[in-house]
Scaffold this active site. Structure first.
Site, PDB file in Angstrom:
ATOM      1  N   THR A   1      40.864  41.839  42.720  1.00  0.00           N
ATOM      2  CA  THR A   1      42.123  41.484  43.384  1.00  0.00           C
ATOM      3  C   THR A   1      43.249  42.309  42.772  1.00  0.00           C
ATOM      4  O   THR A   1      43.549  42.158  41.582  1.00  0.00           O
ATOM      5  CB  THR A   1      42.398  39.979  43.197  1.00  0.00           C
TER       6      THR A   1
ATOM      7  N   PHE B   1      41.955  21.799  51.414  1.00  0.00           N
ATOM      8  CA  PHE B   1      43.037  22.151  50.485  1.00  0.00           C
ATOM      9  C   PHE B   1      44.227  21.199  50.589  1.00  0.00           C
ATOM     10  O   PHE B   1      45.331  21.537  50.200  1.00  0.00           O
ATOM     11  CB  PHE B   1      43.458  23.623  50.643  1.00  0.00           C
TER      12      PHE B   1
ATOM     13  N   GLY C   1      46.045  16.125  43.523  1.00  0.00           N
ATOM     14  CA  GLY C   1      45.360  16.046  42.234  1.00  0.00           C
ATOM     15  C   GLY C   1      46.220  16.602  41.120  1.00  0.00           C
ATOM     16  O   GLY C   1      47.453  16.596  41.211  1.00  0.00           O
TER      17      GLY C   1
ATOM     18  N   CYS D   1      41.876  32.452  39.284  1.00  0.00           N
ATOM     19  CA  CYS D   1      42.476  33.184  40.417  1.00  0.00           C
ATOM     20  C   CYS D   1      43.849  32.682  40.855  1.00  0.00           C
ATOM     21  O   CYS D   1      44.827  33.440  40.809  1.00  0.00           O
ATOM     22  CB  CYS D   1      41.517  33.170  41.600  1.00  0.00           C
TER      23      CYS D   1
HETATM   24  P1  NAD Z   1      34.872  38.386  35.101  1.00  0.00           P
HETATM   25  O1  NAD Z   1      35.707  38.445  33.895  1.00  0.00           O
HETATM   26  O2  NAD Z   1      33.934  37.238  35.301  1.00  0.00           O
HETATM   27  O3  NAD Z   1      33.976  39.712  35.209  1.00  0.00           O
HETATM   28  C1  NAD Z   1      34.470  40.998  35.007  1.00  0.00           C
HETATM   29  C2  NAD Z   1      33.399  41.834  34.311  1.00  0.00           C
HETATM   30  O4  NAD Z   1      33.856  43.186  34.222  1.00  0.00           O
HETATM   31  C3  NAD Z   1      33.115  41.382  32.876  1.00  0.00           C
HETATM   32  O5  NAD Z   1      31.731  41.121  32.740  1.00  0.00           O
HETATM   33  C4  NAD Z   1      33.531  42.582  32.027  1.00  0.00           C
HETATM   34  O6  NAD Z   1      32.711  42.751  30.885  1.00  0.00           O
HETATM   35  C5  NAD Z   1      33.364  43.723  33.018  1.00  0.00           C
HETATM   36  N1  NAD Z   1      34.121  44.947  32.715  1.00  0.00           N
HETATM   37  C6  NAD Z   1      35.400  45.083  32.299  1.00  0.00           C
HETATM   38  N2  NAD Z   1      35.705  46.396  32.147  1.00  0.00           N
HETATM   39  C7  NAD Z   1      34.587  47.095  32.483  1.00  0.00           C
HETATM   40  C8  NAD Z   1      34.275  48.472  32.511  1.00  0.00           C
HETATM   41  N3  NAD Z   1      35.172  49.408  32.187  1.00  0.00           N
HETATM   42  N4  NAD Z   1      33.027  48.842  32.880  1.00  0.00           N
HETATM   43  C9  NAD Z   1      32.089  47.925  33.202  1.00  0.00           C
HETATM   44  N5  NAD Z   1      32.345  46.601  33.187  1.00  0.00           N
HETATM   45  C10 NAD Z   1      33.576  46.186  32.839  1.00  0.00           C
HETATM   46  O7  NAD Z   1      35.879  38.495  36.328  1.00  0.00           O
HETATM   47  P2  NAD Z   1      35.661  37.940  37.820  1.00  0.00           P
HETATM   48  O8  NAD Z   1      35.996  36.494  37.861  1.00  0.00           O
HETATM   49  O9  NAD Z   1      34.359  38.401  38.314  1.00  0.00           O
HETATM   50  O10 NAD Z   1      36.854  38.697  38.580  1.00  0.00           O
HETATM   51  C11 NAD Z   1      36.806  40.080  38.846  1.00  0.00           C
HETATM   52  C12 NAD Z   1      37.866  40.396  39.886  1.00  0.00           C
HETATM   53  O11 NAD Z   1      37.570  39.719  41.112  1.00  0.00           O
HETATM   54  C13 NAD Z   1      39.281  39.969  39.501  1.00  0.00           C
HETATM   55  O12 NAD Z   1      40.194  40.891  40.023  1.00  0.00           O
HETATM   56  C14 NAD Z   1      39.434  38.641  40.217  1.00  0.00           C
HETATM   57  O13 NAD Z   1      40.770  38.315  40.484  1.00  0.00           O
HETATM   58  C15 NAD Z   1      38.673  38.909  41.502  1.00  0.00           C
HETATM   59  N6  NAD Z   1      38.144  37.702  42.162  1.00  0.00           N
HETATM   60  C16 NAD Z   1      37.615  36.691  41.426  1.00  0.00           C
HETATM   61  C17 NAD Z   1      37.094  35.574  42.067  1.00  0.00           C
HETATM   62  C18 NAD Z   1      36.502  34.435  41.274  1.00  0.00           C
HETATM   63  O14 NAD Z   1      36.355  33.349  41.842  1.00  0.00           O
HETATM   64  N7  NAD Z   1      36.177  34.622  40.018  1.00  0.00           N
HETATM   65  C19 NAD Z   1      37.123  35.495  43.468  1.00  0.00           C
HETATM   66  C20 NAD Z   1      37.649  36.563  44.186  1.00  0.00           C
HETATM   67  C21 NAD Z   1      38.163  37.661  43.529  1.00  0.00           C
END
Ligand code: NAD
Length: 435
Positions: A121, A249, A253, A260
């Site tokens: 994101t 939604f 709560g 996020c």
């Molecule tokens: P996360 O922290 O669970 O995972 C990110 C991963 O990236 C980690 O395992 C980290 O070690 C790895 N990483 C960081 N730098 C790196 C690099 N240079 N090379 C290889 N790996 C690397 O994060 P997430 O929750 O999966 O979120 C990732 C993105 O997706 C964010 O922008 C978040 O806002 C977006 N997003 C998250 C969700 C959610 O529900 N978690 C939903 C939609 C979008």
């Protein structure tokens, strides 16, 4: 298709596993060696319903692999997805250092045409910066395209969201890249919406901010319900039955938390400020959200009078049910506040305890092994996360184990009348207390 996913966390791992499950060949890359080692050994480093099975199935079928090498991922794939963190900075704006670093790492190993897809994101216009960075750091003239493909999965049902998305948004300025991305998503048989890159990036922040706004809207109404004697659940049913509004939604709560919504709302405020079109409405969304937990803690204090040395059981620590994710969890904030006021907290969560320990959270609280153990001799029970498990607990047992039959239901999970019949004093959110 041959696909690399850079970043194998909640989004990257689930995306990689689901892509493999529909027949693509996927390499998940992560720079966390421990995480990759554990994935290579078949251990899934996060809890998400159904994920373990999908990962194991596709590893066995040789469609899913794990590596720490970006060169290997980029070298062996036509399409490279970026799914690294985009955390908030202290002023709310997005820290894009992870994205910039990955862009440089890809550039350094780019040898032939690749589509680089941003799934993280990111603020509008990030695609342009990623393309500029790759261009600057690539050795020689290599063709590539940058595409935006925001992810809308919800933790707790991420696998089913990935497999059956409401829509797939692809922001692309290149027909070549678009046709490859369409091949990736063809097996999912879901509506594909094609936009320019800026619009795709904006869709994600606009969508998450709207959902946060909906939560804050019903939470603001819950305060009005408490002041007026109305019941927020009935009000939510009444407005949610209108198809133009919808019931989802609209659950009053403790407010939204997680990795996020808080960061994406703050980011959208910062983005709009930077663009010179401040989105003041979202500041009110944040204020209502903070107010909700403050009002709840005040309710606990008003009832218990003095918190020091009070034995309080807390059920739920994750930011929502069916995940082990405790990042920015309101439940964790609640525990911290209770501890700060001197309460003796015994908490239980069905899946979150490991991550609580890993991140060193809730220091000073005892982590119980079961919901019933947590309420032993407690002077109050606080429900902070609405896991299904809590709904089917034998409350006669709970009543027997507690020192004082007092419940603060931060998610309106329980029925006040049933709780009253069972002998509890019950406080929910936006509804009358029973005694
Ligand atoms: P996360 O922290 O669970 O995972 C990110 C991963 O990236 C980690 O395992 C980290 O070690 C790895 N990483 C960081 N730098 C790196 C690099 N240079 N090379 C290889 N790996 C690397 O994060 P997430 O929750 O999966 O979120 C990732 C993105 O997706 C964010 O922008 C978040 O806002 C977006 N997003 C998250 C969700 C959610 O529900 N978690 C939903 C939609 C979008």
């Amino acid at each position: 298709m041959d696909i690399a996913i850079i970043g194998s966390g909640y989004v990257g791992l689930v995306t990689g596993a689901c892509f493999a499950d529909v027949g693509h060949s996927v390499i998940c890359v992560d720079n966390d060696q421990r995480k990759v080692k554990s994935l290579q050994n078949g251990i899934i480093p996060l809890y998400e319903p159904g994920l373990e099975e999908v990962v194991h199935r596709n590893v066995s079928a040789n469609r899913l692999r794990f590596t720490t090498s970006t060169a290997e991922g980029v070298g062996q794939s036509q399409i490279v997805f970026i799914a690294v963190p985009t955390p908030p900075q202290p002023d709310g704006s997005v820290d894009l250092t992870y994205i910039e670093k990955v862009a440089r790492e890809i550039a350094e190993v780019l040898k032939e045409y690749r589509v680089i897809v941003d799934k993280s994101t990111v603020p509008v216009k990030t695609g342009e910066k990623v393309a500029d960075t790759i261009r600057r750091y690539t050795k020689g003239a290599v063709e590539f395209d940058v595409v935006s493909n925001p992810e809308f999965l919800r933790e707790g049902c991420a696998v089913s969201d990935l497999m059956n998305p409401d829509r797939i948004v692809i922001g692309s300025n290149s027909d070549r890249a678009l046709s490859l991305l369409k091949k990736v998503y063809e097996p999912f048989m879901s509506p594909i919406m094609v936009t320019d890159i800026n619009s795709a990036e904006l869709i994600k922040h606009a969508a998450n901010s709207f959902l946060a706004l909906k939560i804050s809207y019903i939470n603001a109404i819950s305060a009005i319900c408490e002041a007026s004697g109305a019941d927020v659940e009935r009000v939510a049913d009444g407005i949610g039955a209108d198809k133009r509004i919808g019931r989802s939604f609209l659950n009053a709560g403790l407010g939204y938390g997680g990795s996020c919504f808080p960061k994406d709302v703050a980011a959208f405020i910062a983005i709009s400020d930077q663009l010179g079109v401040p989105f003041a409405l979202l500041k009110e969304v944040q204020r209502i959200n903070q107010n909700q937990i403050d009002r709840f803690i005040k309710k606990i204090k008003d009832t218990l009078w003095v918190l020091k040395d009070k034995r309080i059981a807390v059920w739920g620590l994750t930011f929502k049910p069916d995940t082990d994710d405790v990042r920015n969890s309101v439940a964790i904030e609640l525990v911290a506040q209770l501890l700060k006021d001197g309460a003796i907290v015994k908490a239980y969560d069905p899946k979150g305890a490991e991550k609580v320990a890993e991140f060193g959270l809730c220091k000073g609280a005892v982590l119980a092994k079961s919901a019933l153990e947590a309420v032993e001799n407690a002077e109050a029970l606080v429900l902070a996360t609405e896991w299904n498990e809590f709904q089917s607990i034998d409350f006669v047992q709970v009543r027997k184990k507690m020192h004082t039959p007092l419940i603060f239901d931060g998610r309106n999970l329980f029925d006040p009348e049933t709780m009253k019949e069972l002998g509890f004093i019950y406080h929910g959110i936006g509804r009358a207390s029973t005694r």
